[in-house]
Design an enzyme around this catalytic site. Structure first.
Site, PDB file in Angstrom:
ATOM      1  N   ASP A   1     107.908 -62.803 -21.063  1.00  0.00           N
ATOM      2  CA  ASP A   1     106.242 -63.213 -21.047  1.00  0.00           C
ATOM      3  C   ASP A   1     105.862 -62.677 -19.732  1.00  0.00           C
ATOM      4  OD1 ASP A   1     104.031 -64.631 -22.557  1.00  0.00           O
ATOM      5  OD2 ASP A   1     103.946 -65.161 -20.569  1.00  0.00           O
TER       6      ASP A   1
ATOM      7  N   GLY B   1     100.582 -63.631 -20.926  1.00  0.00           N
ATOM      8  CA  GLY B   1     101.132 -62.294 -21.429  1.00  0.00           C
ATOM      9  C   GLY B   1     100.973 -61.815 -22.780  1.00  0.00           C
TER      10      GLY B   1
END
Lengths: 506, 424
Positions: free
Chosen positions: A274, A409
């Site tokens: 992420d 993310g």
């Protein structure tokens, strides 16, 4: 004369107050005019202290100037002594009292009080808050510390934490734990919560941990010279710095280097997929020198950011910050002029600012997210929860704090995918920030076919420009126009836009 | 409130306790925080030290503006060496400022403690700079220093400097004196308009190109209790001051409006007719908030000079009993109508020895202690319920529509303490 709108540091007597207020059993008599008592509210409101700072202000007025301000000072000292019965009395003058030259130091010494009276010179027209704190703690140490036999087991003093410091309260807990894990006891923490009799015991430690060079370096240097106590140079903020600190402590003390990383999460959080979106995020780092130096290292080596600007407001730290900037291939910004800092940030167009409360305001105006890493402080910087910057937990806290202002993310991918949908327009900002989402700068919505200088943006190029992330769009626009001008181009097409991009790519 | 009420049972003749010691108050520079907002074409340039700049920043609380319309020219070691240099430096700073900020039409050079101690002559500087930058910019000088002024006296000092510079005129009209939040000012203008008061002007005026004229037919009414020096300056220019209590709460506002109306030959009954609905709203709003206040005691530390009029409001409209009313400076000339309404009993104190006053506050154990921000949290930690005085200066609290809010500001700390079930 120098015009100042907002200041990073207060006057030196506020630094002295940060030391006095951090301590117990010490009272500070400040020769100062009516109005200088405003400084009390910094401590009672910003830090939510539940006691008044241990400061008596003489609060002279115009009518006193003609008569006897020196007598007023003596009376204030006496009544403060009688009322508060301190173990030691600190005396100094604020900017106005410095001008009337009553010599509080001489007056205080001549009063014959049965306790140590410690005068401190606070040159208001040359120096600032950090100097005032550093100098005050140095004078207190010099006046009270005694040569003592070392403790039987290895021990250290923690030097530098003050009142109104950025996360000092929690850093003490964290550093104490780091040392305990290596079998090293804490002899005295000072000035935070120390009494004058604690200061007298400083000499019993085997070495000093200089937590904050801004407020404790002069005292550490004196202790080194006088009692042969070495002090640590590494400030343990970030994973790498904490590891280096542990090694440095081992080298100084002879203890085995040991760092319990069982609760350290920053490295894995940073490695997890992420966090890929953090790669090369452009960050601007500004604050006090010590926090900037540690933050730049974390940004670059532990978060994978691209540091595009670095600087500090305290001139005392100019040299190491310049050296750091050079390493990063940057020019350091050493300035306490808020407008200079704003201009530099605007020019660098970072995606994230790591700064102070001042930069948080700059970020709000420019639409750039900001995480706070250093003083000057705000009530937000004294959270109820445990939130250190130093050591293992400090690294965890920093990861969260720095990532929080950014778009997450996966969310960033969704934003790119659904860019044209009404819910996902550029100005929406991180979804977890509700209505406080930063708005984009107004200039970022140029009309199609608008001439900018001599060049004309074709509509297709305009459309392409809007696909570039908003925080770098201003820079992309300026670069493309400069490139077009250098090529003698009259119009900017999509092709030219990408030629410019390739030209400026490093 | 009529003369008949001014009886022996009031604070009208209560002797004043004056003590000398540490003053826990702001200096006059602090008033720049609200003054600059009332004059959108003005810039306030403090000639002072880093302490002055730090105070303004701390008092403003947050930095809302990129480049605010106030700043500090910080004196440096070199400026302290010689006076001639300092004057040239001021010219230079002003030149630089005005060239960058073409929106500035009024510039205030504000004296500070250090500039006064080194006897830096800002009056002369202002005259010189006015000549240099005429007709575009008018430059005034006044003192906001802590050695001369306390907190709100900074506004008094500023308005007095402006008053000395107003044009003379012969119009019969009303000049309302004192900075009010825009929303309150609009309500006031509306009330005065409906009552039929002619030609109403305001000091400080928002637009420097349209200053109010002053003459022997001008009547002035203060809306803030800390404007004695300004009142004197205007009276010197021929204006006559309308004597009235200050317009806080339903009763204060009504009495103020009646005094103003009568000065223009308008009957009290007409005022009562025009304001009936507003008075009822105000009474209703106050009565709801006063549930938390009735039967409770209040202790005022000195802060803004609003203490006496606010104590009048709390005692006569909210059912509170005042134990001590501290004021940084007590101007009897202006305070007499409010003092005459406060029931006898409280200590009336002027100036401060904060340690002795804290001893009295602890002994008095008032249900509500009104004090500055430096004292509030420490007193809360001792178990006392406090109200930050500064909010009373920054919030809209005057006239009818704010009467309930004003009572609410005092009621909230008491309601909050009752709500919290965990001990601090």
């Amino acid at each position: 004369m120098k015009l100042s709108v907002w200041t990073y540091e207060g006057p030196p007597h506020v630094g002295a107050m940060r030391v006095a207020t951090a301590m117990k059993g010490l009272h500070f008599v400040l020769h100062a005019p009516q109005g200088d008592t405003y400084a009390d509210l910094l401590f009672t409101m910003i830090e939510r202290r539940n006691h008044r700072p241990p400061v008596t202000y003489t609060t002279f007025q115009a009518r006193d100037l003609g008569s006897d301000t020196a007598r007023l000072f003596r009376e204030s000292c006496l009544s403060a002594y009688e009322r508060f019965k301190p173990e030691a009395l600190l005396i100094g003058a604020s900017c106005t009292a410095e001008l009337i030259q009553d010599d509080p130091g001489g007056l205080g010494a001549a009063m014959g009080l049965p306790i140590p009276v410690i005068p401190v010179e606070l040159p208001s027209y040359q120096r600032k808050e950090n100097f005032g704190a550093d100098e005050t703690f140095f004078q207190i140490t010099r006046a009270l510390a005694k040569s003592l036999p070392r403790t039987k087991t290895v021990s250290a003093n923690l030097i530098g934490p003050t009142a109104l410091g950025f996360r000092h309260r929690d850093d003490i807990t964290e550093v104490t734990a780091l040392l305990e894990d290596m079998g090293i006891a804490v002899n005295v923490v000072a000035p935070f919560d120390a009494t004058p009799s604690d200061i007298a015991r400083l000499g019993a430690a085997h070495f000093n941990v200089l937590m904050y060079p801004e407020t404790g370096e002069a005292a550490c240097r004196w202790l080194e010279r006088t009692f042969d106590q070495p002090f640590t140079k590494v400030v343990p903020i970030g994973v790498g710095a904490t590891q280096d600190f542990v090694q440095e402590v081992a080298d100084i003390s002879g203890a085995t280097a040991r760092l319990d990383t069982s609760r350290l999460r920053l490295p894995w959080y940073s490695a997890s997929v992420d966090s890929t979106y953090l790669t090369g995020k452009r960050v601007f780092v500004f604050g006090d020198g010590s926090h900037v130096i540690t933050a730049a290292r974390i940004a670059k080596s532990e978060m994978g950011f691209d540091v595009v600007g670095v600087g500090c407001y305290n001139r005392e730290m100019a040299r190491p910050v310049r050296a750091l900037a050079k390493e990063l291939g940057l020019e350091a910004l050493i300035s306490d002029d808020y407008l200079d800092v704003e201009a530099a940030i605007s020019e660098a167009s970072p995606e994230l600012i790591l700064g102070t409360q001042m930069e948080r305001h700059i970020g709000k105006r420019l639409g750039i997210p900001c995480a706070v890493i250093s003083s000057p402080v705000h009530v937000q910087d004294f959270p109820a929860r445990y939130a250190p910057q130093m050591g293992v937990e400090g690294a965890n806290v920093i990861f969260d704090t720095w990532v929080h202002p950014l778009v997450m993310g996966l969310e960033e991918h969704l934003l790119a995918m659904f860019r044209e949908d009404p819910e996902f327009h550029d100005a929406a900002g991180p979804s977890h920030h509700g209505h406080s989402a930063p708005l984009p700068p107004v200039e970022e919505n140029p009309k199609p076919q608008v001439a900018s200088g001599d060049v004309i943006w074709l509509e297709s190029a305009q459309k392409e420009l809007r696909k570039i992330p908003i925080f770098v769009r201003g820079k992309a626009r300026r670069n493309t126009e400069a490139f077009a001008a250098s090529q003698g181009a009259q119009e900017i097409s999509v092709e030219l836009l990408y030629e410019a991009k390739a030209y400026y790519a490093r | 409130m009529t003369q008949a009420n001014v009886a022996a049972g009031s604070c009208a003749d209560t002797p004043v306790l004056r003590q000398r010691g540490q003053h826990e108050v702001f200096c006059g520079l602090t008033s720049i925080i609200w003054l600059h907002r009332k004059m959108p074409d003005a810039f306030f340039l403090v000639i002072g030290s880093r302490t002055c700049a730090h105070l303004l920043q701390s008092a403003a609380g947050v930095m809302i503006f990129a480049e605010p319309r106030f700043g500090t020219a910080i004196l440096e070691e070199t400026d302290l060496a010689g006076m001639a240099d300092a004057q040239t430096e001021i010219d230079l700073q002003v030149e630089r400022l005005l060239s960058r900020r073409s929106d500035i039409k009024r510039l205030f050079l504000v004296a500070s403690c250090p500039s006064e101690v080194i006897k830096l002559d800002l009056e002369t500087a202002a005259q010189r700079l006015s000549r240099m930058h005429a007709p575009k910019v008018r430059v005034h000088a006044y003192s906001g220093s802590g050695i001369e002024t306390t907190f709100t006296q900074g506004e008094d000092s500023c308005l007095a400097a402006m008053a000395a510079d107003l044009p003379t005129g012969t119009d019969d009209g009303l000049l309302v004196v004192g900075a009010l939040p825009d929303v309150v000012q609009d309500q006031m203008m509306n009330l005065l308009d409906r009552i039929g008061v002619p030609n109403v002007k305001i000091l400080p005026h928002a637009d420097s190109s349209n200053p109010p004229a002053i003459g022997k037919n001008t009547k002035i009414a203060l809306v803030q209790p800390f404007l004695g020096e300004t009142a004197t300056a205007l009276e010197r220019a021929g204006a006559s001051r309308i004597v009235a209590p200050f317009p806080f709460g339903e009763k204060g506002t009504t009495a103020w409006l009646i005094a103003v109306a009568e000065a223009f030959g308008i009957s009290a009954q007409h005022v009562l007719n025009v304001t009936e609905a507003a008075r009822n709203r105000a009474r209703h709003a106050v009565s709801k908030e006063a549930e938390a206040l009735t039967g409770r005691t209040v202790f005022f530390f000195p802060d803004s000079q609003l203490e006496i009029p606010l104590a009048r409001f709390l005692t006569t409209e909210c059912g509170m009993t005042a134990l001590e009313i501290g004021s940084p400076y007590l101007d009897r000339r202006l305070m007499a109508p409010d003092l005459a309404e406060i029931p006898q009993g409280p200590v009336i104190s002027e100036g401060q020895d904060v340690e002795k006053q804290l001893d009295r506050a602890r002994a008095a154990k008032a249900d509500l202690t009104v004090c500055g921000l430096g004292l509030a949290n420490p007193l809360e930690a001792e178990g006392m319920t406090t109200k930050w005085a500064i909010e009373l200066v920054f919030s809209p609290v005057h006239f009818y529509e704010q009467a309930g809010d004003l009572a609410g500001l005092f009621a909230r700390p008491l309601r909050r303490r009752a709500l919290l079930e965990v001990n601090a």
